[in-house]
Motif scaffolding. Structure first.
Motif, mmCIF file in Angstrom:
data_model
loop_
_atom_site.group_PDB
_atom_site.id
_atom_site.type_symbol
_atom_site.label_atom_id
_atom_site.label_comp_id
_atom_site.label_asym_id
_atom_site.label_seq_id
_atom_site.Cartn_x
_atom_site.Cartn_y
_atom_site.Cartn_z
ATOM 1 N N THR A 76 0.831 -1.202 0.000
ATOM 2 C CA THR A 76 0.000 0.000 0.000
ATOM 3 C C THR A 76 0.867 1.253 0.000
ATOM 4 O O THR A 76 1.809 1.370 0.777
ATOM 5 C CB THR A 76 -0.910 0.021 1.248
ATOM 6 O OG1 THR A 76 -1.660 -1.186 1.283
ATOM 7 C CG2 THR A 76 -1.843 1.196 1.229
ATOM 8 N N THR A 126 -3.471 3.915 -0.994
ATOM 9 C CA THR A 126 -3.950 3.244 -2.184
ATOM 10 C C THR A 126 -3.075 2.013 -2.423
ATOM 11 O O THR A 126 -1.851 2.102 -2.308
ATOM 12 C CB THR A 126 -3.869 4.164 -3.426
ATOM 13 O OG1 THR A 126 -4.612 5.348 -3.156
ATOM 14 C CG2 THR A 126 -4.408 3.512 -4.644
ATOM 15 N N PRO A 127 -3.670 0.863 -2.749
ATOM 16 C CA PRO A 127 -2.837 -0.293 -3.050
ATOM 17 C C PRO A 127 -2.018 -0.064 -4.329
ATOM 18 O O PRO A 127 -2.491 0.574 -5.266
ATOM 19 C CB PRO A 127 -3.828 -1.442 -3.242
ATOM 20 C CG PRO A 127 -5.185 -0.832 -3.268
ATOM 21 C CD PRO A 127 -5.077 0.568 -2.798
#
Length: 137
Positions: free
Chosen positions: A102, A132-133
């Protein structure tokens, strides 16, 4: 025939009547006007603080998206996206470390005093975070 009763003379009802108070409104306004200005400045400063929170959150989201989708230099893409999302009058420090899979963005934005771009409040920094991945091939 009876004569109409005449009003008795009392305080403020002399020959000049209400005209004795002429100028009192101006004196009262002159006394309260600085307080009105201070209240307006305080309200405006609160609006700027709220707007800075909104800007910090949005810029952190944009930076996280840009860093996650970057092919090479994720740190550079993150900083560039954060600075593009913020108006020029707001100063920010950007951090975009990769934690596991992440990308976590932390954005510290300094709150301006009354006029954006003039100078900032030294004691007040707004933090916006987003994660956010990572997108992989």
């Amino acid at each position: 025939m009876r004569e109409a009763a005449r009003p008795r003379a009392g305080p403020g009802r002399g020959r000049r009547g209400w005209r004795d108070d002429r100028g009192a409104v101006m004196v009262e306004f002159a006394g309260i006007f600085p307080l009105i200005l201070i209240m307006m400045a305080a309200i405006w400063q609160c609006i700027l603080i709220g707007y800075t929170y909104s800007l910090a959150g949005n810029a952190a989201d944009e930076a996280a998206r840009a860093a996650a989708a970057a092919d090479g230099d994720a740190e550079g893409a993150c900083a560039a996206a954060a600075n593009e999302s913020l108006p020029g009058a707001w100063d920010a420090e950007v951090s975009c470390p990769l934690e596991g899979g992440t990308r976590v963005v932390t954005l510290d934005v300094k709150v301006p005093v009354l006029f954006p771009g003039a100078f900032n409040l030294p004691a007040l920094t707004v933090t916006g975070t987003s994660a956010t991945p990572e997108e992989g091939p």
